[in-house]
Scaffold this motif. Structure first.
Motif, PDB file in Angstrom:
ATOM      1  N   GLU B 116     -13.756 -60.797  53.658  1.00  0.00           N
ATOM      2  CA  GLU B 116     -14.346 -59.448  53.650  1.00  0.00           C
ATOM      3  C   GLU B 116     -13.405 -58.388  54.199  1.00  0.00           C
ATOM      4  OE1 GLU B 116     -18.015 -59.358  55.871  1.00  0.00           O
ATOM      5  OE2 GLU B 116     -18.859 -60.998  54.658  1.00  0.00           O
ATOM      6  N   LYS B 117     -12.532 -58.804  55.113  1.00  0.00           N
ATOM      7  CA  LYS B 117     -11.738 -57.826  55.862  1.00  0.00           C
ATOM      8  C   LYS B 117     -10.396 -57.495  55.215  1.00  0.00           C
ATOM      9  CE  LYS B 117     -14.525 -57.749  59.500  1.00  0.00           C
ATOM     10  NZ  LYS B 117     -15.284 -56.531  59.854  1.00  0.00           N
ATOM     11  N   CYS B 118     -10.024 -58.186  54.134  1.00  0.00           N
ATOM     12  CA  CYS B 118      -8.641 -58.037  53.675  1.00  0.00           C
ATOM     13  C   CYS B 118      -8.536 -57.827  52.167  1.00  0.00           C
ATOM     14  CB  CYS B 118      -7.843 -59.268  54.099  1.00  0.00           C
ATOM     15  SG  CYS B 118      -8.503 -60.782  53.418  1.00  0.00           S
ATOM     16  N   ASP B 119      -7.294 -57.496  51.722  1.00  0.00           N
ATOM     17  CA  ASP B 119      -7.003 -57.376  50.285  1.00  0.00           C
ATOM     18  C   ASP B 119      -6.423 -58.680  49.747  1.00  0.00           C
ATOM     19  OD1 ASP B 119      -7.450 -54.541  50.609  1.00  0.00           O
ATOM     20  OD2 ASP B 119      -5.404 -54.436  51.425  1.00  0.00           O
ATOM     21  N   VAL B 120      -5.725 -59.369  50.638  1.00  0.00           N
ATOM     22  CA  VAL B 120      -4.991 -60.569  50.250  1.00  0.00           C
ATOM     23  C   VAL B 120      -5.325 -61.650  51.252  1.00  0.00           C
ATOM     24  CG1 VAL B 120      -2.684 -61.579  50.258  1.00  0.00           C
ATOM     25  CG2 VAL B 120      -3.040 -59.362  49.188  1.00  0.00           C
ATOM     26  N   VAL B 121      -5.615 -62.847  50.765  1.00  0.00           N
ATOM     27  CA  VAL B 121      -5.954 -63.901  51.718  1.00  0.00           C
ATOM     28  C   VAL B 121      -5.035 -65.103  51.521  1.00  0.00           C
ATOM     29  CG1 VAL B 121      -7.804 -64.857  50.271  1.00  0.00           C
ATOM     30  CG2 VAL B 121      -7.844 -65.268  52.728  1.00  0.00           C
ATOM     31  N   ILE B 122      -4.597 -65.653  52.639  1.00  0.00           N
ATOM     32  CA  ILE B 122      -3.778 -66.863  52.625  1.00  0.00           C
ATOM     33  C   ILE B 122      -4.678 -68.031  53.011  1.00  0.00           C
ATOM     34  CG2 ILE B 122      -1.866 -68.082  53.742  1.00  0.00           C
ATOM     35  CD1 ILE B 122      -0.600 -65.282  54.226  1.00  0.00           C
ATOM     36  N   GLU B 135     -12.779 -69.933  45.516  1.00  0.00           N
ATOM     37  CA  GLU B 135     -13.881 -69.348  44.768  1.00  0.00           C
ATOM     38  C   GLU B 135     -14.417 -68.089  45.459  1.00  0.00           C
ATOM     39  OE1 GLU B 135     -17.721 -71.392  44.874  1.00  0.00           O
ATOM     40  OE2 GLU B 135     -17.801 -71.207  42.684  1.00  0.00           O
ATOM     41  N   ALA B 136     -14.604 -68.190  46.765  1.00  0.00           N
ATOM     42  CA  ALA B 136     -15.130 -67.033  47.502  1.00  0.00           C
ATOM     43  C   ALA B 136     -14.165 -65.862  47.434  1.00  0.00           C
ATOM     44  CB  ALA B 136     -15.389 -67.433  48.955  1.00  0.00           C
ATOM     45  N   ALA B 137     -12.868 -66.137  47.536  1.00  0.00           N
ATOM     46  CA  ALA B 137     -11.868 -65.065  47.518  1.00  0.00           C
ATOM     47  C   ALA B 137     -11.836 -64.376  46.155  1.00  0.00           C
ATOM     48  CB  ALA B 137     -10.492 -65.634  47.864  1.00  0.00           C
ATOM     49  N   VAL B 138     -11.875 -65.162  45.111  1.00  0.00           N
ATOM     50  CA  VAL B 138     -11.803 -64.587  43.761  1.00  0.00           C
ATOM     51  C   VAL B 138     -13.081 -63.807  43.448  1.00  0.00           C
ATOM     52  CG1 VAL B 138     -11.745 -65.174  41.294  1.00  0.00           C
ATOM     53  CG2 VAL B 138     -10.128 -66.233  42.885  1.00  0.00           C
ATOM     54  N   HIS B 143      -6.637 -61.079  46.125  1.00  0.00           N
ATOM     55  CA  HIS B 143      -5.456 -61.843  45.733  1.00  0.00           C
ATOM     56  C   HIS B 143      -5.325 -63.024  46.692  1.00  0.00           C
ATOM     57  CE1 HIS B 143      -4.418 -58.426  43.239  1.00  0.00           C
ATOM     58  NE2 HIS B 143      -4.513 -57.632  44.300  1.00  0.00           N
ATOM     59  N   VAL B 144      -4.809 -64.131  46.180  1.00  0.00           N
ATOM     60  CA  VAL B 144      -4.852 -65.344  46.996  1.00  0.00           C
ATOM     61  C   VAL B 144      -3.523 -66.093  47.001  1.00  0.00           C
ATOM     62  CG1 VAL B 144      -6.255 -67.366  47.554  1.00  0.00           C
ATOM     63  CG2 VAL B 144      -7.195 -65.619  46.048  1.00  0.00           C
ATOM     64  N   ASN B 359       5.188 -59.319  46.744  1.00  0.00           N
ATOM     65  CA  ASN B 359       5.778 -58.280  45.889  1.00  0.00           C
ATOM     66  C   ASN B 359       5.020 -58.138  44.577  1.00  0.00           C
ATOM     67  OD1 ASN B 359       7.766 -57.405  47.655  1.00  0.00           O
ATOM     68  ND2 ASN B 359       9.168 -59.053  47.036  1.00  0.00           N
ATOM     69  N   SER B 360       4.512 -59.239  44.059  1.00  0.00           N
ATOM     70  CA  SER B 360       3.727 -59.161  42.824  1.00  0.00           C
ATOM     71  C   SER B 360       2.474 -58.313  43.046  1.00  0.00           C
ATOM     72  CB  SER B 360       3.317 -60.554  42.351  1.00  0.00           C
ATOM     73  OG  SER B 360       4.455 -61.309  42.049  1.00  0.00           O
ATOM     74  N   VAL B 361       1.880 -58.451  44.222  1.00  0.00           N
ATOM     75  CA  VAL B 361       0.704 -57.641  44.536  1.00  0.00           C
ATOM     76  C   VAL B 361       1.112 -56.179  44.720  1.00  0.00           C
ATOM     77  CG1 VAL B 361      -1.161 -57.246  46.190  1.00  0.00           C
ATOM     78  CG2 VAL B 361      -0.502 -59.587  45.591  1.00  0.00           C
ATOM     79  N   LEU B 362       2.159 -55.967  45.510  1.00  0.00           N
ATOM     80  CA  LEU B 362       2.580 -54.588  45.802  1.00  0.00           C
ATOM     81  C   LEU B 362       3.015 -53.853  44.540  1.00  0.00           C
ATOM     82  CD1 LEU B 362       4.602 -55.156  49.104  1.00  0.00           C
ATOM     83  CD2 LEU B 362       2.432 -53.919  48.882  1.00  0.00           C
ATOM     84  N   GLU B 363       3.692 -54.574  43.661  1.00  0.00           N
ATOM     85  CA  GLU B 363       4.222 -53.931  42.454  1.00  0.00           C
ATOM     86  C   GLU B 363       3.324 -54.154  41.244  1.00  0.00           C
ATOM     87  OE1 GLU B 363       8.117 -55.630  42.177  1.00  0.00           O
ATOM     88  OE2 GLU B 363       8.498 -55.168  44.295  1.00  0.00           O
ATOM     89  N   ASN B 364       2.200 -54.792  41.467  1.00  0.00           N
ATOM     90  CA  ASN B 364       1.245 -55.070  40.399  1.00  0.00           C
ATOM     91  C   ASN B 364       1.889 -55.775  39.201  1.00  0.00           C
ATOM     92  OD1 ASN B 364      -1.136 -55.190  38.988  1.00  0.00           O
ATOM     93  ND2 ASN B 364      -0.929 -53.126  38.147  1.00  0.00           N
ATOM     94  N   LYS B 365       2.523 -56.897  39.493  1.00  0.00           N
ATOM     95  CA  LYS B 365       3.094 -57.720  38.423  1.00  0.00           C
ATOM     96  C   LYS B 365       2.242 -58.969  38.267  1.00  0.00           C
ATOM     97  CE  LYS B 365       7.893 -56.347  38.994  1.00  0.00           C
ATOM     98  NZ  LYS B 365       9.130 -56.661  39.727  1.00  0.00           N
ATOM     99  N   PRO B 366       2.041 -59.419  37.047  1.00  0.00           N
ATOM    100  CA  PRO B 366       1.186 -60.583  36.843  1.00  0.00           C
ATOM    101  C   PRO B 366       1.732 -61.813  37.575  1.00  0.00           C
ATOM    102  CG  PRO B 366       2.089 -59.789  34.745  1.00  0.00           C
ATOM    103  CD  PRO B 366       2.661 -58.927  35.814  1.00  0.00           C
ATOM    104  N   LEU B 367       0.851 -62.570  38.178  1.00  0.00           N
ATOM    105  CA  LEU B 367       1.277 -63.797  38.856  1.00  0.00           C
ATOM    106  C   LEU B 367       0.087 -64.731  38.945  1.00  0.00           C
ATOM    107  CD1 LEU B 367       3.572 -65.254  40.525  1.00  0.00           C
ATOM    108  CD2 LEU B 367       2.374 -64.425  42.539  1.00  0.00           C
ATOM    109  N   ASN B 368       0.246 -65.908  38.389  1.00  0.00           N
ATOM    110  CA  ASN B 368      -0.782 -66.933  38.552  1.00  0.00           C
ATOM    111  C   ASN B 368      -0.129 -68.306  38.450  1.00  0.00           C
ATOM    112  OD1 ASN B 368      -2.905 -68.892  38.004  1.00  0.00           O
ATOM    113  ND2 ASN B 368      -4.233 -67.094  37.932  1.00  0.00           N
TER     114      ASN B 368
END
Lengths: 324, 437
Positions: B116-122, B135-138, B143-144, B359-368
């Motif tokens: 709930e508190k973040c944009d990106v979770v590790i 599942e909860a993060a998505v 972003h995970v 960097n993929s998140v910051l620059e909005n580049k596809p990553l999976n």
């Protein structure tokens, strides 16, 4: 700057010695195991440290050439090998088997030992008769403290100046055997002849003072902080047993070049500095302070000063080098 | 054998997608995309779930990537681990770490509050919790970064794959902690082998022979769940076994090289030195023989026994030479014909893997990276199933399995599937008797 002041000389007080000054073999009876290593007596003296500007492949941190006085010491004839290090690493010494006094046993028990390495630190390059690698200077020095406590002799890493003095063995040339790189194969295990790994210690010819693998095989940790301008403060005076005492983890000096290095990095004056590159494969936080994941080309050899230190000086020494 | 087709398509699509982005990068970024996942981030709030050594390492690597990364929330089951991670990270990264007491969460539900508190979770807890956490993060549009392995049983695999479809729809960036794919030397070596540097590949070997995991002796006040989670590397449901927990790194390198995943596996193993309740129910040595669709075999040996010959790596045998984990290629006699040499690199593959994600998140580049992460994990789970059962495990058979090895609920007093018997010992898998499908 503060760190300039921190550079001090190792001050040894003379005590009534009466001990002989010859080569010797230190024998450790460790219960069911007997381990030993050979020490070479190196009389003190003066030498010119660093390389002249005329030397091929010379780097600026090797100058200015300056006069250095070194006190007598013994130095390991070979790089320290895995057998003894692993004994320290793995085994509890049993007092009855080793004939240690209770007081010594207690001291030995109090010395910390490396965490189990995540992977085989020899990386499959060989153990028995092969040099220790992939350890931090902290691990090397804690081993030295253990070794000192078990034997009653103060073993430690050499200072950078002691190392170069011993390597040169009176020579002023790029290598202790002269300038001729075509002879390097007789004296050193290095990039072109190693096939990508270290060799057993002592497979090549010794230097004039009987020390093996000072050039190549594994590079060797020293006691010093790396500072590229360190020599300049001694430009116009004799440096008396100089030691640039570290106050940070990196950069520290290692010397001699290795199986993974080209000839220019094996020169007597060549200085190498540690950095995070030696730990880059360690994914944990905090990173291990015992094992360096990417230093499979750096080992060490021990030295022992001829002059003995008092118990209080010994305590201070370990406190300083191990940050105790 | 549908898995192979998926993989190949994934590869092709990935190449196409990358090319499209490279060609039209400016056009893409000029669109005001509204989907959360597709929006470029200026400041990134990172949360960490699982504060052990690896989780702390991953968070540290995220913080190192960019000053715009802030660590804002921590989740753990053990308070001591959380406070250890916090002080370590705070002392290193200062005001990049802003985790008030109200954002430090303890318990099995901590992950929800961190998310709930973040944009990106590790996600760096032991692996059985990962499918649920992912599942909860998505679902929450985050972003995970997922540590390996991704799950420990087949239901876990399916949950991760279904969740990943949603992640793709939402254009979320998802990375997997299989960092050896970011080892520069390996990248060059794989390319050279693909270009014929060792001829045709004839066989593959992976080694993960290391010492035993640390034991945390049972404390009188501990519940069974508490004891098992503390000693997670000694319980199959918590670790997934050594193939999943450790050898997966090298197995994944081989899968990358093969551009495929094994379709069948048989194996053997046992528990020769581990003993007693403190060492749970895992085996201490394993051998698995995997086979790819092209009939090439991958032999994996791994061991968790102290004071043995240790090796952690791989050997790739070809018709005209071989290659190994030292990023080297040799002729048949063992002379090095190529080696990767860049000793002065300060950035390790683990940092590269994390930086690529951030960097993929910051620059909005596809990553999976879930496809290969899940399929390499699946191979290791199949390997364990083969070893524990003593049977050949085929991928279609495995994927049809509904068997969960997890407790029904996650809390300190939960009923545990693996309980100590009257003598204190746990039931150990018995090949020939143990059911795994």
């Amino acid at each position: 700057m503060k760190y300039l002041i921190l550079s001090i000389c190792i001050a040894f007080s003379f005590s009534a010695l009466g001990q002989s000054f010859d080569n010797y073999e230190e024998v450790l009876n460790l219960g069911s195991k007997r381990e030993s290593f050979k020490m070479v007596a190196i009389p003190g003296g003066q030498f010119d440290m660093g390389s002249p500007e005329s030397e091929g492949n010379r780097k600026t941190d090797e100058g200015p050439v300056h006069r250095v006085r070194i006190d007598s010491l013994w130095m390991g004839q070979f790089e320290m090998t895995w057998e003894l290090f692993e004994f320290y690493q793995n085994k509890d010494l049993n007092q009855e088997e080793t004939e240690l006094t209770e007081a010594v046993q207690l001291k030995v028990d109090a010395i910390s030992r490396p965490s189990p390495p995540f992977e085989d630190p020899s990386l499959g390059m060989g153990k028995e008769g092969f040099p220790v690698v992939n350890i931090s200077p902290y691990a090397a020095l804690t081993f030295c403290k253990w070794l000192s406590t078990v034997t009653g002799h103060l073993y430690r890493l050499p200072t950078e100046a002691e190392w170069e003095y011993a390597c040169r063995a009176g020579s002023k040339t790029a290598f202790h055997f002269g300038e001729d790189i075509s002879q390097l194969d007789d004296y050193a295990v290095y990039f072109d002849n190693s096939n990508g790994q270290y060799a057993k210690v002592g497979t090549k010819k010794a230097n004039p003072w009987g020390l093996y693998d000072m050039h190549g095989n594994v590079a060797e940790w020293t006691l010093d902080l790396y500072e590229d301008q360190f020599y300049s403060k001694y430009a116009d005076k004799v440096a008396d047993n100089p030691w640039n005492t570290p106050y940070v983890l990196h950069p520290r000096v290692y010397r001699g070049g290795s199986w993974d290095d080209d000839p220019e990095d094996l020169r007597s004056a060549a200085r190498m500095k540690s950095g995070l590159n030696l730990q880059r494969g360690d994914p944990q936080v905090p990173k291990s302070f015992w094992w360096y994941t990417n230093s499979e080309f750096i080992g060490f050899r021990v030295v022992r000063s001829y002059k003995e230190l008092t118990q209080s000086e010994i305590r201070k020494f370990w406190a300083k080098v191990l940050d105790e | 054998m549908s898995i192979n087709k998926d993989v190949n398509q994934g590869r092709r699509n990935f190449v196409k997608t990358s090319a499209a982005v490279a060609a039209g990068g400016t056009i893409l970024s000029s669109f005001p995309l509204t989907s959360f996942g597709a929006r470029a981030q200026s400041e990134l709030r990172v949360g960490l779930v699982g504060c052990g050594g690896r989780g702390t390492g991953a968070a540290s690597e995220a913080l190192k990537t960019s000053k715009s990364v802030k660590l804002v929330a921590l989740g753990e089951t053990f308070e001591d681990r959380l406070s250890g991670a916090y002080s370590q990270l705070k002392s290193t990264f200062g005001n990049q770490v802003e985790v008030p007491e109200s954002n430090k969460f303890i318990g099995f539900d901590a992950y929800q509050k961190v998310i709930e508190k973040c944009d990106v979770v590790i996600l760096a807890t032991p692996p059985p919790f990962r499918p649920q956490h992912f599942e909860a993060a998505v679902k929450a549009d985050k972003h995970v970064f997922i540590e390996k392995p991704l799950f420990v049983d087949i239901p876990g695999y399916h949950k991760v794959m279904v969740t990943n479809e949603l992640a793709k729809q939402k254009q979320l960036k998802v990375a997997v902690g299989l960092q050896l794919r970011f080892e520069t030397g390996y990248q060059q070596m794989v390319e050279k082998i693909n270009n014929g540097a060792i001829g045709d590949i004839t066989s593959l070997n992976v080694y993960y022979n290391v010492g035993a995991p640390k034991i945390h002796p049972r404390q009188p006040e501990q519940t069974e769940m508490n004891f098992q989670v503390r000693n997670w590397r000694y319980f199959t449901w918590l670790w997934g076994g050594q193939l999943a927990g450790q050898a997966i790194h090298q197995i994944d390198v081989i899968n990358w090289l093969m551009n495929d995943f094994p379709v069948t596996v048989n194996g053997l193993g046992g528990r020769q030195v581990f003993s007693g309740p403190n060492q749970g129910n895992t085996y201490d040595h394993h051998y698995a023989e995997f086979e790819y669709a092209n009939k090439i075999k991958l032999h994996v040996q791994c061991r968790n026994i102290d004071n043995n010959w240790n090796k952690n790596g791989f050997h790739i045998q070809g018709t005209t030479g071989y290659a190994d984990d030292k990023s080297r290629i040799y002729d048949p006699s063992g002379n090095i014909v190529w080696r990767y040499r860049n000793r002065d690199e300060t950035i390790g593959s683990s940092q590269r893997c994390q930086s690529n994600f951030i960097n993929s998140v910051l620059e909005n580049k596809p990553l999976n990276q879930v496809e290969y992460g899940a399929k390499s994990t699946l191979a290791t789970v199949m390997g364990r199933m083969a070893i524990h059962s003593g049977k050949v495990i085929d991928i279609d058979q495995a994927l049809a399995s509904k068997r969960s090895i997890l407790p029904k609920e996650f809390h300190w007093d939960a009923e545990m599937p693996d309980m100590p018997g009257a003598d204190g010992n746990y039931e150990i898998p018995m090949p020939g008797k143990t059911e795994v499908l």
